[in-house]
Write a protein that holds these residues in place. Structure first.
Motif, mmCIF file in Angstrom:
data_model
loop_
_atom_site.group_PDB
_atom_site.id
_atom_site.type_symbol
_atom_site.label_atom_id
_atom_site.label_comp_id
_atom_site.label_asym_id
_atom_site.label_seq_id
_atom_site.Cartn_x
_atom_site.Cartn_y
_atom_site.Cartn_z
ATOM 1 N N ASP A 74 -35.446 -0.869 -30.201
ATOM 2 C CA ASP A 74 -34.729 0.389 -30.064
ATOM 3 C C ASP A 74 -33.277 0.249 -30.504
ATOM 4 O OD1 ASP A 74 -33.194 -0.449 -27.474
ATOM 5 O OD2 ASP A 74 -35.302 -0.738 -26.987
ATOM 6 N N TYR A 75 -32.748 1.356 -31.041
ATOM 7 C CA TYR A 75 -31.360 1.427 -31.496
ATOM 8 C C TYR A 75 -30.765 2.745 -31.025
ATOM 9 C CZ TYR A 75 -32.656 -2.373 -34.617
ATOM 10 O OH TYR A 75 -33.106 -3.561 -35.112
ATOM 11 N N TRP A 76 -29.557 2.680 -30.507
ATOM 12 C CA TRP A 76 -28.841 3.871 -30.063
ATOM 13 C C TRP A 76 -27.870 4.341 -31.147
ATOM 14 C CZ3 TRP A 76 -29.975 6.764 -25.943
ATOM 15 C CH2 TRP A 76 -30.766 6.192 -24.941
ATOM 16 N N PHE A 77 -27.796 5.644 -31.331
ATOM 17 C CA PHE A 77 -26.881 6.282 -32.271
ATOM 18 C C PHE A 77 -26.211 7.447 -31.555
ATOM 19 C CE2 PHE A 77 -30.131 4.328 -34.873
ATOM 20 C CZ PHE A 77 -29.442 3.797 -35.939
ATOM 21 N N SER A 78 -25.169 7.985 -32.167
ATOM 22 C CA SER A 78 -24.543 9.174 -31.582
ATOM 23 C C SER A 78 -25.408 10.412 -31.826
ATOM 24 C CB SER A 78 -23.145 9.386 -32.167
ATOM 25 O OG SER A 78 -23.216 9.522 -33.573
ATOM 26 N N ARG A 79 -26.028 10.490 -33.009
ATOM 27 C CA ARG A 79 -26.872 11.625 -33.397
ATOM 28 C C ARG A 79 -28.096 11.100 -34.130
ATOM 29 N NH1 ARG A 79 -23.576 14.690 -37.422
ATOM 30 N NH2 ARG A 79 -25.570 15.686 -37.756
ATOM 31 N N SER A 80 -29.175 11.864 -34.100
ATOM 32 C CA SER A 80 -30.394 11.465 -34.813
ATOM 33 C C SER A 80 -30.219 11.522 -36.326
ATOM 34 C CB SER A 80 -31.575 12.330 -34.393
ATOM 35 O OG SER A 80 -31.959 11.989 -33.092
ATOM 36 N N ALA A 81 -29.236 12.259 -36.794
ATOM 37 C CA ALA A 81 -28.956 12.284 -38.235
ATOM 38 C C ALA A 81 -28.668 10.871 -38.734
ATOM 39 C CB ALA A 81 -27.776 13.200 -38.525
ATOM 40 N N TRP A 82 -28.001 10.064 -37.905
ATOM 41 C CA TRP A 82 -27.699 8.681 -38.293
ATOM 42 C C TRP A 82 -28.940 7.802 -38.204
ATOM 43 C CZ3 TRP A 82 -23.907 8.695 -41.276
ATOM 44 C CH2 TRP A 82 -22.843 9.567 -41.085
ATOM 45 N N SER A 83 -29.869 8.160 -37.334
ATOM 46 C CA SER A 83 -31.152 7.453 -37.289
ATOM 47 C C SER A 83 -31.893 7.671 -38.607
ATOM 48 C CB SER A 83 -32.026 7.961 -36.138
ATOM 49 O OG SER A 83 -31.400 7.829 -34.905
ATOM 50 N N LEU A 84 -31.947 8.926 -39.053
ATOM 51 C CA LEU A 84 -32.615 9.238 -40.328
ATOM 52 C C LEU A 84 -31.954 8.502 -41.484
ATOM 53 C CD1 LEU A 84 -33.256 13.084 -40.026
ATOM 54 C CD2 LEU A 84 -34.931 11.239 -39.875
ATOM 55 N N TYR A 85 -30.646 8.495 -41.492
ATOM 56 C CA TYR A 85 -29.905 7.783 -42.528
ATOM 57 C C TYR A 85 -30.300 6.292 -42.540
ATOM 58 C CZ TYR A 85 -25.981 5.640 -44.985
ATOM 59 O OH TYR A 85 -25.215 4.900 -45.846
#
Length: 170
Positions: free
Chosen positions: A28-39
Motif C-alpha cells: 500500500d501507498y498513501w497519497f494526498s489525492r487519487s490523481a497522484w495514484s493514477l499518475y
C-alpha cells in the motif's frame, strides 16, 4: 478505531492505518489525492514495459481533475461509455478495447456498488492490461469491491472529515 487512534497520535504508522483496506500480500501507498495514484500507475507501466506512451481506458464520466496529472505525460486517454446504471456498456467497450489495445483499464465502484468487477478483470487479462479498480467513493472494501483490480484506489478523505488522503493498494 484505527482512524481515531491516528488522529490522536502525533506520529501515524501508515502501514497500520492501511491494514483496514489491505489484502494479503498487498503493498500500500498513501497519497494526498487519487490523481497522484493514477499518475504513479501510468509512470510504473511506462518503466516496466519501457513504453513512452501509455493507453488508458477510462469511463466517460470520469472526473477531469483526477486526470490532470496524467494528461501532462505521454498518455492516450480512451473514454468508454457507460449505461445509466453506471456499468460499462460492454458491447461498445469490447469494440473499443479490440481497436485500441490499452495498457491500463480503469473501472469505478460507486458508494458500495461494483460497476464491473470480474468481467472487467477477465477482459483486462485477455488484453494484458493492468486493471485499476477505482473505489474512491467507497469507504472500505466489501464483497465485490477491492478484490478485482491489479491496483485498488480508495480516498477516505471523500467520506471522512479529513483534508486529504488517498490509498493505492497493489
Amino acid at each position: 478505531r484505527i482512524i481515531l487512534a491516528a488522529l490522536l497520535k502525533k506520529e501515524v504508522n501508515l502501514n497500520l492505518l492501511a491494514e483496514f483496506w489491505s489484502l494479503d500480500k498487498s503493498v500500500d501507498y498513501w497519497f494526498s489525492r487519487s490523481a497522484w495514484s493514477l499518475y504513479s500507475i501510468v509512470e510504473f507501466r511506462k518503466k516496466v514495459y519501457r513504453n513512452k506512451r501509455v493507453k488508458v481506458m477510462i469511463p466517460d464520466y470520469f472526473c477531469n481533475s483526477a486526470l490532470e496529472p496524467i494528461r501532462k505525460t505521454y498518455v492516450d486517454i480512451i473514454f468508454y461509455p457507460i449505461k445509466q446504471n453506471g456499468k460499462p456498456n460492454f458491447s461498445v467497450f469490447i469494440d473499443l478495447i479490440s481497436k485500441s489495445n490499452p495498457d491500463i483499464i480503469i473501472f469505478v465502484n460507486y458508494f458500495g456498488v461494483t460497476m464491473g468487477s470480474s468481467k472487467m478483470m477477465s477482459i483486462a487479462k485477455k488484453y494484458d492490461a493492468w486493471l485499476v479498480e477505482d473505489s474512491t467513493h467507497c469507504l472500505m472494501p466489501q464483497k465485490d469491491i477491492g478484490n478485482f483490480g491489479d491496483f485498488v484506489l480508495y480516498s477516505p478523505h471523500k467520506s471522512l472529515a479529513i483534508p486529504d488522503g488517498a490509498l493505492m493498494i497493489i
